[in-house]
Design an enzyme around this catalytic site. Structure first.
Site, PDB file in Angstrom:
ATOM      1  N   ASP A   1      -9.176   2.315   6.063  1.00 45.35           N
ATOM      2  CA  ASP A   1      -8.375   3.402   5.547  1.00 45.35           C
ATOM      3  C   ASP A   1      -9.268   4.446   5.190  1.00 45.35           C
ATOM      4  OD1 ASP A   1      -6.218   4.361   3.453  1.00 45.35           O
ATOM      5  OD2 ASP A   1      -7.712   3.905   1.934  1.00 45.35           O
TER       6      ASP A   1
ATOM      7  N   ASP B   1      -8.438   7.715   2.308  1.00 48.86           N
ATOM      8  CA  ASP B   1      -8.603   8.140   0.860  1.00 48.86           C
ATOM      9  C   ASP B   1      -8.909   6.712   0.002  1.00 48.86           C
ATOM     10  OD1 ASP B   1      -7.560  10.779   0.854  1.00 48.86           O
ATOM     11  OD2 ASP B   1      -5.710   9.842   1.918  1.00 48.86           O
TER      12      ASP B   1
ATOM     13  N   ASP C   1      -8.834   0.277  -0.198  1.00 50.07           N
ATOM     14  CA  ASP C   1      -9.041   0.234  -1.710  1.00 50.07           C
ATOM     15  C   ASP C   1      -7.724  -0.267  -2.430  1.00 50.07           C
ATOM     16  OD1 ASP C   1      -7.859   2.943  -0.977  1.00 50.07           O
ATOM     17  OD2 ASP C   1      -8.103   3.127  -3.166  1.00 50.07           O
TER      18      ASP C   1
END
Length: 336
Positions: A17, A19, A215
């Protein structure tokens, strides 16, 4: 990294991922560039899988290179691409698609053989919506009219927030929520937590055993579980220690760590479960933690998750100063 050691050695492609995992806005997360260089040096493929539909893959790759993170355009998979593929599969060639999103999303629609437009008309067959900082009421109003008239609605993703160097800001999911309220309609979701992005990125690397790294429990980890892919949750972005303690089964990661430095650690050490140096007991409606020589707060979190996921108990109490210090580092309140 040492050959044959560490979590990464068990996989043939790592799906990152962006961001909150690789960067916060324009700032790379410390250690990421070194970790990715180490993976490439060992012949482990890397792919970047993002729900952010506002930028073209080439622009994303250029941004990563500007952060000294090695990346090629073909290694980037975006939710804009996934959304355009859904539209291309469901609509006839050249069908009009009302775009609520960035020029990058518009370009993907056009590349799928469809006709992007910005205003509603009787010929609009679908609405596609992706993150764009310029989205305003007038864009949502056009989409509202088209959706209410029966147009297919595809959302690139439904992340409620977007992690930046300034903190959490409204994500595409917040704008999608406004249209859901206005139309009483649910969109088809193209990006995470749906599976296609994971499968496409894995196939592009010619790989068969991917590890997804992110995250967010509700997108990165839930999407990995939907796709049948192992996952590593890093606590550098949106999801917190308290969130992972309370995670529902569909959002529980295979591995759990503070950051990407975990790629050097043995897989068994990163798996939620009993941890050497920590004791966690269930006392009624409280998890009681005590230190047995360890100062690793994230090892304690893995032990806490093991008990919380079995018992449903998420309140925590420190039995001693070692545990109290670790809980403070994790941002978990203690009743002690």
């Amino acid at each position: 990294m040492t050959d044959g050691e560490g979590l990464a050695a068990g996989y043939d492609v790592l799906l990152f991922d962006l961001d909150g995992t690789v960067y916060h806005g324009p700032q790379p997360i410390p250690g990421v560039a070194e970790a990715i260089r180490g993976l490439r040096a060992r012949g482990i493929a890397v792919r970047f899988v993002t729900n952010n539909a506002s930028r073209a893959p080439g622009d994303v790759a250029a941004t990563l290179r500007g952060m000294e993170i090695d990346a090629e355009t073909a290694e980037v998979s975006t939710s804009a691409q996934a959304a355009a593929k859904i539209l291309g599969d469901r609509l006839p060639p050249a069908a009009q698609v009302l775009v609520v999103g960035a020029p990058a999303l518009e370009a993907e629609v056009q590349a799928a053989g469809l006709t992007p437009v910005r205003e509603v008309s009787p010929d609009v067959a679908a609405v596609v919506q992706g993150h764009w900082t310029e989205t305003g009421w007038k864009h949502l109003a056009e989409a509202c009219l088209a959706i209410r008239a029966g147009a297919l609605w595809v959302a690139s993703n439904v992340d409620a927030t977007l992690p930046t160097e300034r903190g959490l800001l409204p994500g595409n999911g917040s704008m999608v929520a406004a249209l859901k309220t206005a139309t009483n309609t649910e969109p088809v979701v193209a990006g995470k937590p749906e599976a296609p992005l994971f499968h496409t990125a894995t196939q592009s690397a010619g790989a068969t055993k991917p590890l997804a790294i992110g995250d967010r429990l509700d997108t990165d980890i839930a999407g990995a579980n939907t796709a049948g892919v192992d996952s590593l949750l890093v606590l550098t972005g949106v999801s917190t220690a308290a969130d992972v303690l309370a995670a529902v089964p569909a959002e529980r990661p295979t591995y759990l760590a503070a950051d990407l430095g975990a790629l050097d650690q043995p897989a068994d050490d990163l798996t939620p479960g009993p941890q050497k140096g920590w004791q966690v007991d269930v006392d009624g409606d409280t998890l009681v933690a005590s230190g047995k020589g360890s100062s690793d707060a994230y090892a304690l979190l893995r032990a806490l998750c093991h008990e919380a996921w079995q018992s449903g108990v998420t309140d925590v109490r420190a039995q001693d100063d070692l545990a109290a210090k670790a809980l403070t580092e994790l941002g978990l309140p203690s009743s002690r």
